[in-house]
Motif scaffolding. Sequence first.
Motif, PDB file in Angstrom:
ATOM      1  N   VAL A  28      11.912  13.954  -8.783  1.00 56.24           N
ATOM      2  CA  VAL A  28      12.146  12.519  -8.655  1.00 56.24           C
ATOM      3  C   VAL A  28      10.998  11.901  -7.862  1.00 56.24           C
ATOM      4  O   VAL A  28      10.677  12.361  -6.762  1.00 56.24           O
ATOM      5  CB  VAL A  28      13.482  12.242  -7.953  1.00 56.24           C
ATOM      6  N   VAL A  29      10.374  10.866  -8.420  1.00 56.11           N
ATOM      7  CA  VAL A  29       9.204  10.239  -7.809  1.00 56.11           C
ATOM      8  C   VAL A  29       9.578   8.854  -7.288  1.00 56.11           C
ATOM      9  O   VAL A  29      10.077   8.004  -8.044  1.00 56.11           O
ATOM     10  CB  VAL A  29       8.052  10.122  -8.826  1.00 56.11           C
ATOM     11  N   ILE A  30       9.370   8.630  -5.980  1.00 52.66           N
ATOM     12  CA  ILE A  30       9.601   7.330  -5.351  1.00 52.66           C
ATOM     13  C   ILE A  30       8.245   6.835  -4.866  1.00 52.66           C
ATOM     14  O   ILE A  30       7.782   7.228  -3.791  1.00 52.66           O
ATOM     15  CB  ILE A  30      10.584   7.421  -4.168  1.00 52.66           C
ATOM     16  N   ASP A  31       7.589   6.026  -5.670  1.00 54.47           N
ATOM     17  CA  ASP A  31       6.261   5.538  -5.321  1.00 54.47           C
ATOM     18  C   ASP A  31       6.371   4.211  -4.580  1.00 54.47           C
ATOM     19  O   ASP A  31       6.768   3.198  -5.157  1.00 54.47           O
ATOM     20  CB  ASP A  31       5.412   5.370  -6.588  1.00 54.47           C
ATOM     21  N   SER A  32       6.046   4.237  -3.293  1.00 52.38           N
ATOM     22  CA  SER A  32       6.075   3.032  -2.457  1.00 52.38           C
ATOM     23  C   SER A  32       7.459   2.390  -2.449  1.00 52.38           C
ATOM     24  O   SER A  32       7.605   1.182  -2.560  1.00 52.38           O
ATOM     25  CB  SER A  32       5.032   2.007  -2.930  1.00 52.38           C
ATOM     26  N   GLY A  33       8.489   3.232  -2.291  1.00 54.04           N
ATOM     27  CA  GLY A  33       9.860   2.731  -2.206  1.00 54.04           C
ATOM     28  C   GLY A  33      10.550   3.305  -0.993  1.00 54.04           C
ATOM     29  O   GLY A  33       9.908   3.842  -0.085  1.00 54.04           O
ATOM     30  N   ASP A  34      11.867   3.193  -0.969  1.00 54.88           N
ATOM     31  CA  ASP A  34      12.653   3.712   0.149  1.00 54.88           C
ATOM     32  C   ASP A  34      13.236   5.077  -0.204  1.00 54.88           C
ATOM     33  O   ASP A  34      13.586   5.352  -1.353  1.00 54.88           O
ATOM     34  CB  ASP A  34      13.781   2.743   0.507  1.00 54.88           C
ATOM     35  N   LEU A  35      13.364   5.900   0.801  1.00 52.86           N
ATOM     36  CA  LEU A  35      13.888   7.249   0.639  1.00 52.86           C
ATOM     37  C   LEU A  35      15.388   7.260   0.917  1.00 52.86           C
ATOM     38  O   LEU A  35      15.858   6.610   1.847  1.00 52.86           O
ATOM     39  CB  LEU A  35      13.165   8.197   1.600  1.00 52.86           C
ATOM     40  N   HIS A  36      16.132   8.002   0.104  1.00 53.61           N
ATOM     41  CA  HIS A  36      17.558   8.217   0.342  1.00 53.61           C
ATOM     42  C   HIS A  36      17.802   9.713   0.523  1.00 53.61           C
ATOM     43  O   HIS A  36      17.205  10.537  -0.177  1.00 53.61           O
ATOM     44  CB  HIS A  36      18.402   7.709  -0.832  1.00 53.61           C
ATOM     45  N   LEU A  37      18.687  10.052   1.467  1.00 55.57           N
ATOM     46  CA  LEU A  37      19.032  11.445   1.726  1.00 55.57           C
ATOM     47  C   LEU A  37      20.538  11.541   1.945  1.00 55.57           C
ATOM     48  O   LEU A  37      21.165  10.594   2.421  1.00 55.57           O
ATOM     49  CB  LEU A  37      18.297  11.965   2.965  1.00 55.57           C
ATOM     50  N   PRO A  38      21.134  12.695   1.624  1.00 54.10           N
ATOM     51  CA  PRO A  38      22.584  12.846   1.809  1.00 54.10           C
ATOM     52  C   PRO A  38      22.936  13.224   3.248  1.00 54.10           C
ATOM     53  O   PRO A  38      22.179  13.927   3.925  1.00 54.10           O
ATOM     54  CB  PRO A  38      22.937  13.975   0.837  1.00 54.10           C
ATOM     55  N   LEU A  39      24.069  12.763   3.689  1.00 53.17           N
ATOM     56  CA  LEU A  39      24.555  13.046   5.033  1.00 53.17           C
ATOM     57  C   LEU A  39      24.900  14.533   5.182  1.00 53.17           C
ATOM     58  O   LEU A  39      25.496  15.141   4.298  1.00 53.17           O
ATOM     59  CB  LEU A  39      25.804  12.204   5.317  1.00 53.17           C
ATOM     60  N   GLY A  40      24.498  15.112   6.316  1.00 49.26           N
ATOM     61  CA  GLY A  40      24.913  16.467   6.660  1.00 49.26           C
ATOM     62  C   GLY A  40      24.165  17.580   5.962  1.00 49.26           C
ATOM     63  O   GLY A  40      24.487  18.756   6.177  1.00 49.26           O
ATOM     64  N   GLN A  41      23.155  17.269   5.133  1.00 45.69           N
ATOM     65  CA  GLN A  41      22.405  18.294   4.414  1.00 45.69           C
ATOM     66  C   GLN A  41      21.059  18.533   5.095  1.00 45.69           C
ATOM     67  O   GLN A  41      20.257  17.606   5.219  1.00 45.69           O
ATOM     68  CB  GLN A  41      22.165  17.866   2.965  1.00 45.69           C
ATOM     69  N   PRO A  42      20.778  19.769   5.581  1.00 41.86           N
ATOM     70  CA  PRO A  42      19.472  20.045   6.182  1.00 41.86           C
ATOM     71  C   PRO A  42      18.342  19.758   5.197  1.00 41.86           C
ATOM     72  O   PRO A  42      18.459  20.043   3.996  1.00 41.86           O
ATOM     73  CB  PRO A  42      19.532  21.535   6.529  1.00 41.86           C
ATOM     74  N   VAL A  43      17.263  19.174   5.697  1.00 43.48           N
ATOM     75  CA  VAL A  43      16.152  18.770   4.849  1.00 43.48           C
ATOM     76  C   VAL A  43      14.843  19.284   5.443  1.00 43.48           C
ATOM     77  O   VAL A  43      14.575  19.078   6.632  1.00 43.48           O
ATOM     78  CB  VAL A  43      16.066  17.233   4.722  1.00 43.48           C
ATOM     79  N   ARG A  44      14.071  19.980   4.627  1.00 39.29           N
ATOM     80  CA  ARG A  44      12.699  20.335   5.008  1.00 39.29           C
ATOM     81  C   ARG A  44      11.788  19.259   4.439  1.00 39.29           C
ATOM     82  O   ARG A  44      11.757  19.032   3.223  1.00 39.29           O
ATOM     83  CB  ARG A  44      12.297  21.695   4.477  1.00 39.29           C
ATOM     84  N   VAL A  45      11.022  18.617   5.316  1.00 40.47           N
ATOM     85  CA  VAL A  45      10.158  17.513   4.917  1.00 40.47           C
ATOM     86  C   VAL A  45       8.714  18.012   4.892  1.00 40.47           C
ATOM     87  O   VAL A  45       8.111  18.268   5.937  1.00 40.47           O
ATOM     88  CB  VAL A  45      10.285  16.322   5.888  1.00 40.47           C
ATOM     89  N   ASN A  46       8.163  18.186   3.684  1.00 38.31           N
ATOM     90  CA  ASN A  46       6.746  18.530   3.543  1.00 38.31           C
ATOM     91  C   ASN A  46       5.915  17.254   3.594  1.00 38.31           C
ATOM     92  O   ASN A  46       6.246  16.263   2.932  1.00 38.31           O
ATOM     93  CB  ASN A  46       6.499  19.261   2.222  1.00 38.31           C
ATOM     94  N   LEU A  47       4.837  17.281   4.340  1.00 33.83           N
ATOM     95  CA  LEU A  47       4.057  16.073   4.607  1.00 33.83           C
ATOM     96  C   LEU A  47       2.628  16.233   4.112  1.00 33.83           C
ATOM     97  O   LEU A  47       1.945  17.208   4.455  1.00 33.83           O
ATOM     98  CB  LEU A  47       4.055  15.787   6.113  1.00 33.83           C
ATOM     99  N   ARG A  48       2.182  15.244   3.312  1.00 33.58           N
ATOM    100  CA  ARG A  48       0.800  15.232   2.825  1.00 33.58           C
ATOM    101  C   ARG A  48       0.191  13.856   3.015  1.00 33.58           C
ATOM    102  O   ARG A  48       0.888  12.841   2.951  1.00 33.58           O
ATOM    103  CB  ARG A  48       0.732  15.588   1.328  1.00 33.58           C
ATOM    104  N   SER A  49      -1.106  13.827   3.233  1.00 31.63           N
ATOM    105  CA  SER A  49      -1.852  12.571   3.274  1.00 31.63           C
ATOM    106  C   SER A  49      -2.983  12.654   2.264  1.00 31.63           C
ATOM    107  O   SER A  49      -3.632  13.695   2.140  1.00 31.63           O
ATOM    108  CB  SER A  49      -2.426  12.329   4.676  1.00 31.63           C
ATOM    109  N   VAL A  50      -3.227  11.548   1.571  1.00 30.12           N
ATOM    110  CA  VAL A  50      -4.276  11.553   0.549  1.00 30.12           C
ATOM    111  C   VAL A  50      -5.547  10.866   1.031  1.00 30.12           C
ATOM    112  O   VAL A  50      -6.524  10.809   0.278  1.00 30.12           O
ATOM    113  CB  VAL A  50      -3.789  10.886  -0.758  1.00 30.12           C
TER     114      VAL A  50
END
Length: 278
Positions: free
Chosen positions: A164-186
């Motif tokens: 799922v691609v969110i280009d320049s939008g808002d992020l949604h995440l589910p409550l109570g689910q652990p999330v690993r956030v990978n971070l990149r800069s271009v």
Amino acid sequence: MIVAASLVLIVLFSVGFHLFSPWWWTPIASNWGYIDTTLVITFWITGAVFVAVVLFMAWCVFRYRHKPGRVAHYEPESRKLEIWLTALTALGVAAMLAPGLVVWKRFITVPDDATEIEVVAQQWYWSYRLPGADGRLGSSGTEWIDFDNPLGINPHDRFGADDVVIDSGDLHLPLGQPVRVNLRSVDVLHDFYVPEFRAKMDMVPGMVTYFWFTPTRTGEFEVLCAELCGVGHGVMRGYVSIDEPEDFDSWLGEQVTFAGLPAGGAVRVAETAEESDP
């Protein structure tokens, strides 16, 4: 007397401002209460040292104020005092570092059930990528970034087709689910920071950094860039919405996947070839 009294007032004002200041951190919305605890410990230790040093200065100013006929005592060094100061300083530094090391170990140890997502930063907006039905993110790289593929998803990787691609939008995440956030800069250095989550990490061009967290309450939280990244740094903002699981699933089903973008055509062609290959 005026100087000594002024130093005492500085201590009283500083402690009072800390206790009654309106500028406390925002209410936490993740599992990282450990970070708040380490900050409180640091405040207590550094605050105690500040109070002790300034009050000692006030006492010295008052006790050894000028009097006619008083001669200063010259003592260039004191081994006993140096040992005590060194030991106390080492103890204070260790007391501040130890909790941080424990929290850092937790910070980089991602739970096995964590969902992997990706945050991509560029001047001056945020984009996101979430796994699709296969629960797995496809590979990516700067060499594939173009107008039709802003996140640089590998068009030859079949695991990226349903991302799922969110280009320049808002992020949604589910409550109570652990999330690993990978971070990149271009382009340049950025830093993905949501104050309520207490978790942040620099985003370095050419590297993939990460952190993890578990959302603990629903709501909409502002995303900030915590690394000076150019003239638009102050407006590089966005929002993360933490939803109930059913609301998140509904939102996710409405989003576009990489296969639905022009750059995803290579993935569709490859999948069609695999299906027709006996």
